[in-house]
Design an enzyme around this catalytic site. Sequence first.
Site, PDB file in Angstrom:
ATOM      1  N   GLY A   9      -6.973  16.760  38.459  1.00 34.43           N
ATOM      2  CA  GLY A   9      -7.099  15.859  39.589  1.00 34.43           C
ATOM      3  C   GLY A   9      -6.612  14.474  39.207  1.00 34.43           C
ATOM      4  O   GLY A   9      -6.155  14.245  38.080  1.00 34.43           O
ATOM      5  N   THR A  11      -8.422  11.880  38.720  1.00 39.70           N
ATOM      6  CA  THR A  11      -9.371  11.213  37.828  1.00 39.70           C
ATOM      7  C   THR A  11      -9.645  12.012  36.562  1.00 39.70           C
ATOM      8  O   THR A  11      -9.603  11.475  35.458  1.00 39.70           O
ATOM      9  CB  THR A  11     -10.710  10.959  38.562  1.00 39.70           C
ATOM     10  N   ASN A  12      -9.933  13.312  36.710  1.00 29.91           N
ATOM     11  CA  ASN A  12     -10.277  14.157  35.570  1.00 29.91           C
ATOM     12  C   ASN A  12      -9.419  15.408  35.532  1.00 29.91           C
ATOM     13  O   ASN A  12      -8.917  15.861  36.566  1.00 29.91           O
ATOM     14  CB  ASN A  12     -11.758  14.561  35.623  1.00 29.91           C
ATOM     15  N   ALA A 109      -2.389  21.221  46.235  1.00 29.24           N
ATOM     16  CA  ALA A 109      -2.675  22.388  45.402  1.00 29.24           C
ATOM     17  C   ALA A 109      -4.166  22.573  45.210  1.00 29.24           C
ATOM     18  O   ALA A 109      -4.689  23.694  45.271  1.00 29.24           O
ATOM     19  CB  ALA A 109      -1.982  22.232  44.054  1.00 29.24           C
ATOM     20  N   ASP A 110      -4.885  21.473  44.978  1.00 32.50           N
ATOM     21  CA  ASP A 110      -6.326  21.569  44.737  1.00 32.50           C
ATOM     22  C   ASP A 110      -7.065  22.101  45.953  1.00 32.50           C
ATOM     23  O   ASP A 110      -8.016  22.889  45.827  1.00 32.50           O
ATOM     24  CB  ASP A 110      -6.884  20.199  44.323  1.00 32.50           C
ATOM     25  N   ASP A 130     -14.860  18.969  48.890  1.00 33.08           N
ATOM     26  CA  ASP A 130     -14.588  18.656  47.487  1.00 33.08           C
ATOM     27  C   ASP A 130     -14.683  17.144  47.325  1.00 33.08           C
ATOM     28  O   ASP A 130     -13.932  16.390  47.936  1.00 33.08           O
ATOM     29  CB  ASP A 130     -13.203  19.149  47.079  1.00 33.08           C
ATOM     30  N   THR A 133     -11.662  12.090  43.664  1.00 33.28           N
ATOM     31  CA  THR A 133     -11.048  10.798  43.984  1.00 33.28           C
ATOM     32  C   THR A 133     -11.031  10.595  45.489  1.00 33.28           C
ATOM     33  O   THR A 133     -11.278   9.501  45.994  1.00 33.28           O
ATOM     34  CB  THR A 133      -9.614  10.750  43.423  1.00 33.28           C
TER      35      THR A 133
END
Length: 262
Positions: A9, A11-12, A109-110, A130, A133
């Site tokens: 992502g 952020t992570n 994609a996420d 979800d 960010t």
Amino acid sequence: MMLLAIEQGNTNTLFAIHDGNEWIAQWRAATDSRRTADEYAVWLLQLLEMRGLKLASLDGCIISSVVPQSLFNLRNLSRRYLHVEPLVIGENAELGVAVRIEKPSEAGADRLVNAIGAHVIYPGDLIVIDSGTATTFDIVAADGGFEGGVIAPGINLSMQALHDAAAKLPRIAIQRPERNRVVGTDTVTAMQSGVFWGYIALIEGLIARIKVERGTPLTVVATGGVVSLFEGATDSIDFFDPDLTIRGLLEIHRRNRHIAGQ
């Protein structure tokens, strides 16, 4: 089959290992598009050794990333150190899901991975939340089709904007207000309440509006690092599922073994 699943992502970045039966290890790293394949390998090798695992035992890789600048290095990590061509969401991986929006190529994609991860477990029409960010609310039809959604600023992004734009407001940690109080008695508790209960109101309000607009029963599933803070604070979310994304990646890998040769 030992699969390395990478979900990146803004952020992570999550690295998870599946041994063919279950997930046996998961690690998170801060997303940095400058990190090279060699740096990823050194970091991953040390973590694997702590679990009694070896890099050479990994013989499959699937990658989902919303950071295009990082894909080159993640792909090289798989090619150079795992000696396998990775499956990449949005490139060489067939998702096997209908994307029913005006511009299917714009579906992140996420979000598609989460939709698949939810559909394989939860029956019927779904709202998949979800919290990262951005906070996304996606509609997944009973047949698994992705039918659009809502994108709102994430809770950390909102807190950062509040601190950056108002000189006298401090940077604070996200936490649930004590005794579930809404009205704060100082600046910090007032900010914590505004962020926490403000996001609860955002979640509840959007879920209610989506349900009215759709006019059909919807099961609400939530995932993401921040969303666990809201567990027990709202009845609008039916299931909290931290493994939604990696379950989606595992299912996509299974659907694409004929392509990857893994």
